[in-house]
Motif scaffolding. Structure first.
Motif, PDB file in Angstrom:
ATOM      1  N   SER A  39       0.851  -1.197   0.000  1.00  0.00           N
ATOM      2  CA  SER A  39       0.000   0.000   0.000  1.00  0.00           C
ATOM      3  C   SER A  39       0.887   1.248   0.000  1.00  0.00           C
ATOM      4  O   SER A  39       2.095   1.188   0.307  1.00  0.00           O
ATOM      5  CB  SER A  39      -0.897   0.014   1.234  1.00  0.00           C
ATOM      6  OG  SER A  39      -0.107   0.222   2.404  1.00  0.00           O
ATOM      7  N   ASN A  40       0.275   2.389  -0.308  1.00  0.00           N
ATOM      8  CA  ASN A  40       1.008   3.668  -0.273  1.00  0.00           C
ATOM      9  C   ASN A  40       1.577   3.945   1.113  1.00  0.00           C
ATOM     10  O   ASN A  40       2.686   4.447   1.257  1.00  0.00           O
ATOM     11  CB  ASN A  40       0.077   4.814  -0.681  1.00  0.00           C
ATOM     12  CG  ASN A  40      -0.136   4.875  -2.180  1.00  0.00           C
ATOM     13  OD1 ASN A  40       0.510   4.135  -2.925  1.00  0.00           O
ATOM     14  ND2 ASN A  40      -1.021   5.735  -2.626  1.00  0.00           N
ATOM     15  N   VAL A  41       0.778   3.605   2.149  1.00  0.00           N
ATOM     16  CA  VAL A  41       1.231   3.837   3.533  1.00  0.00           C
ATOM     17  C   VAL A  41       2.490   3.018   3.813  1.00  0.00           C
ATOM     18  O   VAL A  41       3.483   3.529   4.362  1.00  0.00           O
ATOM     19  CB  VAL A  41       0.118   3.488   4.554  1.00  0.00           C
ATOM     20  CG1 VAL A  41       0.643   3.551   5.981  1.00  0.00           C
ATOM     21  CG2 VAL A  41      -1.072   4.427   4.395  1.00  0.00           C
ATOM     22  N   GLU A  42       2.480   1.731   3.410  1.00  0.00           N
ATOM     23  CA  GLU A  42       3.648   0.855   3.638  1.00  0.00           C
ATOM     24  C   GLU A  42       4.870   1.361   2.875  1.00  0.00           C
ATOM     25  O   GLU A  42       5.981   1.397   3.412  1.00  0.00           O
ATOM     26  CB  GLU A  42       3.325  -0.579   3.197  1.00  0.00           C
ATOM     27  CG  GLU A  42       2.361  -1.304   4.125  1.00  0.00           C
ATOM     28  CD  GLU A  42       1.898  -2.628   3.524  1.00  0.00           C
ATOM     29  OE1 GLU A  42       1.913  -3.626   4.265  1.00  0.00           O
ATOM     30  OE2 GLU A  42       1.533  -2.677   2.333  1.00  0.00           O
ATOM     31  N   GLN A  43       4.660   1.756   1.627  1.00  0.00           N
ATOM     32  CA  GLN A  43       5.786   2.248   0.806  1.00  0.00           C
ATOM     33  C   GLN A  43       6.405   3.497   1.424  1.00  0.00           C
ATOM     34  O   GLN A  43       7.634   3.606   1.532  1.00  0.00           O
ATOM     35  CB  GLN A  43       5.302   2.569  -0.612  1.00  0.00           C
ATOM     36  CG  GLN A  43       4.995   1.344  -1.464  1.00  0.00           C
ATOM     37  CD  GLN A  43       4.412   1.745  -2.816  1.00  0.00           C
ATOM     38  OE1 GLN A  43       4.599   2.856  -3.282  1.00  0.00           O
ATOM     39  NE2 GLN A  43       3.692   0.826  -3.437  1.00  0.00           N
ATOM     40  N   LEU A  44       5.549   4.432   1.839  1.00  0.00           N
ATOM     41  CA  LEU A  44       6.070   5.674   2.415  1.00  0.00           C
ATOM     42  C   LEU A  44       6.730   5.412   3.760  1.00  0.00           C
ATOM     43  O   LEU A  44       7.799   5.966   4.049  1.00  0.00           O
ATOM     44  CB  LEU A  44       4.932   6.699   2.563  1.00  0.00           C
ATOM     45  CG  LEU A  44       5.345   8.097   3.063  1.00  0.00           C
ATOM     46  CD1 LEU A  44       6.433   8.704   2.193  1.00  0.00           C
ATOM     47  CD2 LEU A  44       4.127   9.026   3.133  1.00  0.00           C
ATOM     48  N   PHE A  45       6.127   4.550   4.582  1.00  0.00           N
ATOM     49  CA  PHE A  45       6.748   4.215   5.869  1.00  0.00           C
ATOM     50  C   PHE A  45       8.136   3.611   5.659  1.00  0.00           C
ATOM     51  O   PHE A  45       9.095   3.978   6.345  1.00  0.00           O
ATOM     52  CB  PHE A  45       5.880   3.241   6.674  1.00  0.00           C
ATOM     53  CG  PHE A  45       6.648   2.559   7.779  1.00  0.00           C
ATOM     54  CD1 PHE A  45       7.116   3.279   8.871  1.00  0.00           C
ATOM     55  CD2 PHE A  45       6.952   1.197   7.704  1.00  0.00           C
ATOM     56  CE1 PHE A  45       7.861   2.654   9.889  1.00  0.00           C
ATOM     57  CE2 PHE A  45       7.694   0.575   8.698  1.00  0.00           C
ATOM     58  CZ  PHE A  45       8.148   1.305   9.789  1.00  0.00           C
ATOM     59  N   ALA A 101       1.684   6.862   7.740  1.00  0.00           N
ATOM     60  CA  ALA A 101       3.084   6.437   7.553  1.00  0.00           C
ATOM     61  C   ALA A 101       3.976   7.045   8.631  1.00  0.00           C
ATOM     62  O   ALA A 101       4.833   6.357   9.219  1.00  0.00           O
ATOM     63  CB  ALA A 101       3.566   6.842   6.161  1.00  0.00           C
ATOM     64  N   VAL A 102       3.764   8.334   8.912  1.00  0.00           N
ATOM     65  CA  VAL A 102       4.543   8.997   9.974  1.00  0.00           C
ATOM     66  C   VAL A 102       4.220   8.372  11.322  1.00  0.00           C
ATOM     67  O   VAL A 102       5.102   8.139  12.160  1.00  0.00           O
ATOM     68  CB  VAL A 102       4.270  10.519   9.979  1.00  0.00           C
ATOM     69  CG1 VAL A 102       4.923  11.183  11.186  1.00  0.00           C
ATOM     70  CG2 VAL A 102       4.770  11.163   8.686  1.00  0.00           C
ATOM     71  N   GLN A 103       2.946   8.049  11.523  1.00  0.00           N
ATOM     72  CA  GLN A 103       2.510   7.417  12.773  1.00  0.00           C
ATOM     73  C   GLN A 103       3.241   6.083  12.992  1.00  0.00           C
ATOM     74  O   GLN A 103       3.691   5.781  14.098  1.00  0.00           O
ATOM     75  CB  GLN A 103       1.009   7.183  12.711  1.00  0.00           C
ATOM     76  CG  GLN A 103       0.413   6.554  13.958  1.00  0.00           C
ATOM     77  CD  GLN A 103      -1.065   6.224  13.764  1.00  0.00           C
ATOM     78  OE1 GLN A 103      -1.708   6.746  12.864  1.00  0.00           O
ATOM     79  NE2 GLN A 103      -1.595   5.367  14.588  1.00  0.00           N
ATOM     80  N   LEU A 104       3.359   5.283  11.937  1.00  0.00           N
ATOM     81  CA  LEU A 104       4.068   3.991  12.044  1.00  0.00           C
ATOM     82  C   LEU A 104       5.526   4.202  12.443  1.00  0.00           C
ATOM     83  O   LEU A 104       6.082   3.457  13.255  1.00  0.00           O
ATOM     84  CB  LEU A 104       3.990   3.227  10.714  1.00  0.00           C
ATOM     85  CG  LEU A 104       2.633   2.609  10.362  1.00  0.00           C
ATOM     86  CD1 LEU A 104       2.653   2.066   8.934  1.00  0.00           C
ATOM     87  CD2 LEU A 104       2.261   1.497  11.345  1.00  0.00           C
ATOM     88  N   ALA A 105       6.144   5.232  11.857  1.00  0.00           N
ATOM     89  CA  ALA A 105       7.550   5.511  12.185  1.00  0.00           C
ATOM     90  C   ALA A 105       7.683   5.958  13.645  1.00  0.00           C
ATOM     91  O   ALA A 105       8.601   5.530  14.358  1.00  0.00           O
ATOM     92  CB  ALA A 105       8.102   6.585  11.245  1.00  0.00           C
ATOM     93  N   ILE A 106       6.751   6.813  14.100  1.00  0.00           N
ATOM     94  CA  ILE A 106       6.793   7.264  15.496  1.00  0.00           C
ATOM     95  C   ILE A 106       6.571   6.081  16.439  1.00  0.00           C
ATOM     96  O   ILE A 106       7.258   5.947  17.459  1.00  0.00           O
ATOM     97  CB  ILE A 106       5.740   8.372  15.746  1.00  0.00           C
ATOM     98  CG1 ILE A 106       6.129   9.646  14.981  1.00  0.00           C
ATOM     99  CG2 ILE A 106       5.613   8.681  17.229  1.00  0.00           C
ATOM    100  CD1 ILE A 106       5.054  10.721  14.960  1.00  0.00           C
ATOM    101  N   LEU A 107       5.616   5.209  16.082  1.00  0.00           N
ATOM    102  CA  LEU A 107       5.350   4.028  16.914  1.00  0.00           C
ATOM    103  C   LEU A 107       6.586   3.148  17.024  1.00  0.00           C
ATOM    104  O   LEU A 107       6.895   2.618  18.089  1.00  0.00           O
ATOM    105  CB  LEU A 107       4.185   3.219  16.332  1.00  0.00           C
ATOM    106  CG  LEU A 107       2.787   3.774  16.612  1.00  0.00           C
ATOM    107  CD1 LEU A 107       1.745   3.026  15.799  1.00  0.00           C
ATOM    108  CD2 LEU A 107       2.442   3.697  18.093  1.00  0.00           C
TER     109      LEU A 107
END
Length: 325
Positions: A4-10, A73-79
């Motif tokens: 997904s776009n979220v996974e790619q950006l993360f 995506a930013v949220q995943l990185a912060i987590l």
């Protein structure tokens, strides 16, 4: 399977953050601030070491992503950066809880013009940004946060999502240069507040020893809410069963109308000790009246679609009957 776009950006953000971390020997979260800064300006910071600047040339173009994809995506990185964090204030409000708070915020501000929103314990801004995604007619959004790394992440997060938010980098229990707002939304910091002199300015100060930060934050939030305005708090389950709860109860009875309490599902939290509820209040004013029947809800698992749809239908009915929405 296609990502997904979220996974790619993360993955792109994570790769750049790891590169910064390896080169600068910083924590993951501090390295993430450099990555997000580079992402926003589409180039590495000017004062960066030349070898690291070279490595940061492969910055993804974010123009192809929508605001929600960027936030997630930013949220995943912060987590990832917060994994294993022991400090309560370094735990992010779960996405499902933030979305639910946004649903409630939309209900209590429906039909209002020029809505002003404030989070006195903004953290990385995820709760506030998830909530304001669901609100119309916004005039001003603000957040307070004392932690330097968290507020940096929040500012960069807001910039990337093209959200206009005023941030106050300060102890949120000190006065703000800000007019009262229509809505406060906050995941209350839990624990003791170390500044006994400052705590002495609050009605909810402890009779002896350190005061509870979560009690003081409720009073401070009330100070910056307009008469008739609403407050939505993510609260610890034990809020009304701990020391000082009698004083808190009396304070709320005097200053606010209880709108509702929603007990969140166990599955939304990693452990029982982190379990939370949502408390909804209205600040008393000349035109406000107490509800005959506040909204009391046991929220089912967010994964149980049928049960969630049933409870939302009941809540929609309650709002239309009780708050004329």
């Amino acid at each position: 399977m296609e990502k997904s776009n979220v996974e790619q950006l993360f993955e792109a953000i994570d790769h750049l953050t790891n590169t910064v971390q390896d080169s600068m020997n910083e924590t993951y979260l501090d390295s993430l601030t450099i990555t997000l800064d580079s992402l926003f300006y589409q180039e590495p910071p000017e004062n960066m070491d030349h070898s690291l600047t070279e490595k940061l040339q492969l910055i993804p173009d974010i123009t192809g992503y929508d605001v929600v994809e960027i936030r997630k995506a930013v949220q995943l990185a912060i987590l990832k950066g917060m994994k294993g964090a022991t400090q309560q204030q370094h735990l992010m409000t779960p996405e499902t809880v933030a979305m639910f708070a946004g649903y409630l915020a939309e209900k209590v501000t429906k039909g209002e013009e020029n809505v002003r929103v404030f989070d006195p314990a903004g953290g990385t801004g995820n709760l506030l940004m998830t909530v304001v995604e669901q609100l119309a007619n916004l005039q001003h959004v603000a957040a307070g946060e004392v932690d330097q790394t968290l507020i940096k992440l929040a500012v960069l997060n807001a910039n990337l999502q093209r959200k206009e938010i005023e941030f106050f980098h300060q102890d949120s229990l000190r006065p703000f240069l800000m007019d009262p707002v229509d809505l406060v939304v906050s995941d209350l910091p839990v624990g003791y507040y170390p500044d006994d002199i400052r705590a002495g300015d609050y009605q909810l100060k402890a009779d002896e020893g350190h005061s509870y930060a979560h009690h003081l934050f409720i009073e401070q939030s009330m100070n910056y809410t307009k008469a008739g305005g609403y407050l939505i708090f993510v609260i610890p389950e034990f809020l009304f069963d701990s020391d000082g709860s009698d004083k808190l109860h009396a304070y709320l009875q005097e200053n606010a109308h209880m709108i509702g309490v929603l007990q969140l599902p166990e599955s939304a939290f990693k452990s029982d000790k982190n379990r939370k509820s949502i408390l909804m209040l209205q600040k008393k004013g000349p035109d406000t009246t107490a509800l005959k029947q506040p909204l009391l809800v046991q929220v089912p698992s967010f994964k149980n679609t049928k049960a969630m749809n049933d409870i939302l239908a009941q809540m929609n009915h309650w709002f239309s009957e009780n708050l004329n929405m």
